[in-house]
Design a protein around this motif. Structure first.
Motif, PDB file in Angstrom:
ATOM      1  N   PRO A   1       0.813  -1.221   0.000  1.00  0.00           N
ATOM      2  CA  PRO A   1       0.000   0.000   0.000  1.00  0.00           C
ATOM      3  C   PRO A   1       0.844   1.268   0.000  1.00  0.00           C
ATOM      4  O   PRO A   1       0.503   2.248  -0.676  1.00  0.00           O
ATOM      5  CB  PRO A   1      -0.824  -0.124   1.285  1.00  0.00           C
ATOM      6  N   LYS A   2       1.945   1.260   0.747  1.00  0.00           N
ATOM      7  CA  LYS A   2       2.806   2.446   0.809  1.00  0.00           C
ATOM      8  C   LYS A   2       3.367   2.786  -0.558  1.00  0.00           C
ATOM      9  O   LYS A   2       3.355   3.947  -0.991  1.00  0.00           O
ATOM     10  CB  LYS A   2       3.945   2.212   1.806  1.00  0.00           C
TER      11      LYS A   2
ATOM     12  N   ASP B   1      -1.258  -7.747   2.226  1.00  0.00           N
ATOM     13  CA  ASP B   1      -0.141  -7.201   2.999  1.00  0.00           C
ATOM     14  C   ASP B   1      -0.451  -7.324   4.489  1.00  0.00           C
ATOM     15  O   ASP B   1      -1.421  -6.735   4.983  1.00  0.00           O
ATOM     16  CB  ASP B   1       0.074  -5.732   2.608  1.00  0.00           C
ATOM     17  N   SER B   2       0.378  -8.048   5.219  1.00  0.00           N
ATOM     18  CA  SER B   2       0.125  -8.290   6.646  1.00  0.00           C
ATOM     19  C   SER B   2       0.276  -7.027   7.486  1.00  0.00           C
ATOM     20  O   SER B   2      -0.238  -6.975   8.608  1.00  0.00           O
ATOM     21  CB  SER B   2       1.064  -9.383   7.168  1.00  0.00           C
ATOM     22  N   GLU B   3       0.967  -6.027   6.962  1.00  0.00           N
ATOM     23  CA  GLU B   3       1.089  -4.770   7.698  1.00  0.00           C
ATOM     24  C   GLU B   3      -0.169  -3.919   7.563  1.00  0.00           C
ATOM     25  O   GLU B   3      -0.421  -3.029   8.377  1.00  0.00           O
ATOM     26  CB  GLU B   3       2.308  -3.984   7.196  1.00  0.00           C
TER      27      GLU B   3
ATOM     28  N   TRP C   1      -3.366  -5.462   6.811  1.00  0.00           N
ATOM     29  CA  TRP C   1      -4.545  -6.248   7.156  1.00  0.00           C
ATOM     30  C   TRP C   1      -4.218  -7.286   8.234  1.00  0.00           C
ATOM     31  O   TRP C   1      -3.222  -7.972   8.154  1.00  0.00           O
ATOM     32  CB  TRP C   1      -5.064  -6.991   5.917  1.00  0.00           C
ATOM     33  N   LYS C   2      -5.112  -7.396   9.211  1.00  0.00           N
ATOM     34  CA  LYS C   2      -5.002  -8.451  10.209  1.00  0.00           C
ATOM     35  C   LYS C   2      -5.553  -9.742   9.605  1.00  0.00           C
ATOM     36  O   LYS C   2      -6.637  -9.749   9.016  1.00  0.00           O
ATOM     37  CB  LYS C   2      -5.797  -8.082  11.460  1.00  0.00           C
ATOM     38  N   ASP C   3      -4.824 -10.834   9.763  1.00  0.00           N
ATOM     39  CA  ASP C   3      -5.218 -12.126   9.187  1.00  0.00           C
ATOM     40  C   ASP C   3      -5.637 -11.953   7.726  1.00  0.00           C
ATOM     41  O   ASP C   3      -6.797 -12.199   7.355  1.00  0.00           O
ATOM     42  CB  ASP C   3      -6.375 -12.746   9.976  1.00  0.00           C
ATOM     43  N   PRO C   4      -4.723 -11.516   6.862  1.00  0.00           N
ATOM     44  CA  PRO C   4      -5.084 -11.164   5.481  1.00  0.00           C
ATOM     45  C   PRO C   4      -5.643 -12.311   4.649  1.00  0.00           C
ATOM     46  O   PRO C   4      -6.360 -12.067   3.681  1.00  0.00           O
ATOM     47  CB  PRO C   4      -3.763 -10.663   4.898  1.00  0.00           C
TER      48      PRO C   4
ATOM     49  N   GLU D   1      -4.816   0.444   0.576  1.00  0.00           N
ATOM     50  CA  GLU D   1      -4.854  -0.947   1.006  1.00  0.00           C
ATOM     51  C   GLU D   1      -5.836  -1.754   0.167  1.00  0.00           C
ATOM     52  O   GLU D   1      -5.781  -2.983   0.120  1.00  0.00           O
ATOM     53  CB  GLU D   1      -5.283  -1.050   2.481  1.00  0.00           C
ATOM     54  N   LEU D   2      -6.772  -1.052  -0.511  1.00  0.00           N
ATOM     55  CA  LEU D   2      -7.846  -1.707  -1.258  1.00  0.00           C
ATOM     56  C   LEU D   2      -8.048  -0.968  -2.579  1.00  0.00           C
ATOM     57  O   LEU D   2      -8.796   0.000  -2.652  1.00  0.00           O
ATOM     58  CB  LEU D   2      -9.137  -1.697  -0.428  1.00  0.00           C
ATOM     59  N   ILE D   3      -7.387  -1.443  -3.625  1.00  0.00           N
ATOM     60  CA  ILE D   3      -7.464  -0.759  -4.926  1.00  0.00           C
ATOM     61  C   ILE D   3      -7.762  -1.739  -6.063  1.00  0.00           C
ATOM     62  O   ILE D   3      -7.029  -1.802  -7.054  1.00  0.00           O
ATOM     63  CB  ILE D   3      -6.170   0.020  -5.221  1.00  0.00           C
ATOM     64  N   PRO D   4      -8.871  -2.496  -5.982  1.00  0.00           N
ATOM     65  CA  PRO D   4      -9.180  -3.441  -7.067  1.00  0.00           C
ATOM     66  C   PRO D   4      -9.461  -2.763  -8.396  1.00  0.00           C
ATOM     67  O   PRO D   4      -9.321  -3.392  -9.455  1.00  0.00           O
ATOM     68  CB  PRO D   4     -10.429  -4.166  -6.541  1.00  0.00           C
ATOM     69  N   PHE D   5      -9.846  -1.479  -8.357  1.00  0.00           N
ATOM     70  CA  PHE D   5     -10.127  -0.740  -9.592  1.00  0.00           C
ATOM     71  C   PHE D   5      -9.013   0.259  -9.931  1.00  0.00           C
ATOM     72  O   PHE D   5      -9.167   1.077 -10.829  1.00  0.00           O
ATOM     73  CB  PHE D   5     -11.457   0.005  -9.472  1.00  0.00           C
TER      74      PHE D   5
END
Length: 530
Positions: free
Chosen positions: A112-113, A432-434, A436-439, A460-464
């Motif tokens: 994500p970063k 990414d485990s950083e 999301w918890k329990d990804p 963290e969430l960019i499906p589009f």
């Protein structure tokens, strides 16, 4: 048996990708035997060029695995599971690493970063598209939205799409089409339930999503059996398969003949010709003064022909522009909506706790309504959380459409040269485990008390995607998926076919640019009693 059923396009894709490595190795062996003197010459030429560039200036690229002369890191990647190969490499080389694919320099974004750094902080520099054979051919040399080069022309095309094709008003105008076709689907499932017939959800959902897109785009339906239906779906299946194909000429100079030897170029030319003729037929039908128009709002082809006639475009809007924009809608919308809907039902069947909560929400909020309309869906917060979680774990495109830098820039202290190809590995970012918890766990509740959304502001969430190149069809795609899942999940109780258990449902993925479930999801519907 339903379990044995396969889509023709899925079989084609799987066979193509399974044979790909063997064909390339055979072709390269043939090259070495027949043209070794010529290859030695080119090897010497590029070796001298590499030495010269190294002496003059060696850019400080992100970390990279070692490659081979001429082909670079091509041999380390499998086009059928490219996102997984890149994810594994990111574990060793970090969330921003580089590759050399033939003569092309590539960087891979896996966190994500890094996604925020490239798609927001340096969005302008990362907004171009590379000139790849398949994309340029299908897009009539990049005159549509997805594959056109970044600049004034692209801004004009984007304006047309934003205002006249994918606007909130236009998406809402097709609400009656979506609702009617989903109602037809529910009736079909009800007939299956009455006779305890197994329902192949892969086939059924492909049919309903393609019909929705066809009616919205052409004003026609292609779901009836017959030659026309077979022709349309055959062309669409081949289009999706070829868009995920790997053309060696895009990465190594003077190797186009190998793609022709493999038969890939011939297949592509044939498919393009068939699609071009189909688009022309659709346009001619719309131009026919005797045409009988449907009662609903004008379709996308009507809109584009009206713009052409009114010369709203700053330059002449040609029939090729219309064909290319229609290709965008066909290629992007049908396949992705189907894939997300199938994965949603797969996860609901694997997680009965979630399915139960989805159905309870419907009963509490919508009562005994037989059909859940789009206005009702806005009240179903848990359903929306389910859709978000499905998009996180099963993004329809595990890799965003490839980008290219249009100028040199510095990222994390690394120098990214102009014309560098950019892979954004959405599949890796969403795990990414950083972030999301329990990804790896399917847990929609993570979104109930969270503001994270998939509209391009939360990396963290960019499906589009995100930034200037975010998918403009996001509202249309999400509206279709939510309507389908709401009514399938709420209208029936679903069971496994005789002799099968929930544990038998797998998560195997077909090769391709869209992440489809490999084995069809076959279930038995029971009409729900309220």
């Amino acid at each position: 048996m339903c379990k044995e059923a396969k889509f023709t396009n899925h079989l084609t894709r799987e066979v193509d990708y399974q044979k790909y490595t063997k064909m390339v190795l055979f072709s390269l062996s043939l090259v070495l035997i027949l043209t070794s003197p010529l290859l030695l010459f080119f090897f010497f030429f590029f070796f001298l060029k590499h030495i010269r560039e190294t002496i003059i200036h060696k850019p400080n690229l992100p970390p990279a695995p070692k490659g081979l002369p001429i082909i670079g890191n091509l041999h380390q990647l499998n086009s059928s599971s490219l996102y997984l190969d890149l994810w594994n490499l990111s574990k060793k080389y970090g969330p921003l690493f580089s590759l050399q694919l033939g003569h092309r320099t590539v960087i891979v974004v896996s966190s994500p970063k890094m996604a925020k750094e490239t798609l927001k902080n340096h969005d302008v520099e990362f907004s171009d598209r590379p000139s790849l054979f398949s994309q340029q051919k299908l897009s009539y040399n990049g005159i549509e939205l997805f594959f056109s080069s970044y600049g004034d022309y692209w801004r004009e095309i984007r304006k047309i799409c934003a205002v006249h094709i994918f606007s909130a008003k236009r998406v809402l105008s097709y609400s009656s089409i979506r609702q009617y076709e989903v109602q037809q689907m529910i009736q079909k499932i009800s007939s299956h339930a009455a006779s305890s017939k197994v329902t192949n959800l892969n086939e059924l959902l492909m049919s309903v999503t393609s019909t929705i897109i066809c009616r919205s785009t052409f004003g026609r339906r292609y779901e009836e059996e017959g030659v026309e239906r077979s022709r349309f779906h055959g062309m669409l299946n081949e289009l999706q398969a070829l868009m995920g194909s790997f053309f060696l000429q895009d990465y190594i100079h003077f190797t186009g003949w190998i793609d022709r030897l493999r038969g890939l170029t011939g297949r592509f030319e044939k498919n393009f010709k068939e699609l071009d003729e189909f688009y022309k037929q659709v346009i001619d039908e719309h131009l026919d003064p005797q045409r009988r128009k449907p009662q609903e709002e004008e379709d996308i082809v009507d809109v584009l022909l009206h713009l052409k006639k009114q010369r709203w475009f700053s330059m002449d809007l040609t029939f090729d522009h219309i064909k290319a924009l229609v290709m965008d809608v066909l290629a992007a919308a049908t396949d992705t909506s189907t894939a997300v809907s199938v994965w949603a039902m797969t996860q609901l069947m694997k997680n009965p706790r979630v399915m139960q909560r989805v159905q309870e929400e419907r009963r509490n909020i919508c009562g005994t309504k037989v059909f859940i309309g789009e206005s009702d869906i806005q009240k179903l917060t848990y359903l929306k959380a389910v859709v978000k979680e499905v998009l996180r774990l099963h993004p329809p495109g595990p890799l965003l459409v490839m980008r290219q830098t249009n100028k040199k820039c510095i990222i994390e202290g690394y120098e990214i040269p102009e014309k560098t190809l950019v892979y954004v590995n959405v599949w890796a970012i969403h795990r990414d485990s950083e972030a999301w918890k329990d990804p790896e766990v399917f847990y929609p509740e993570r979104f109930l008390d969270s503001d994270i959304d998939f509209k391009g502001q939360d990396f963290e969430l960019i499906p589009f995607g995100a930034g200037r190149r975010i998918c403009p069809g996001l509202p249309m795609g999400v509206a279709t998926v939510e309507l389908i899942i709401a009514n399938i999940a709420y209208s029936f109780d679903w069971e496994m076919p005789k002799g099968m258990k929930r544990e038998d449902i797998d998560f195997e993925v077909l090769p391709g640019i869209t992440q489809h479930k490999k084995n069809p999801l076959c279930l038995v519907a029971k009409n729900h009693l309220f």
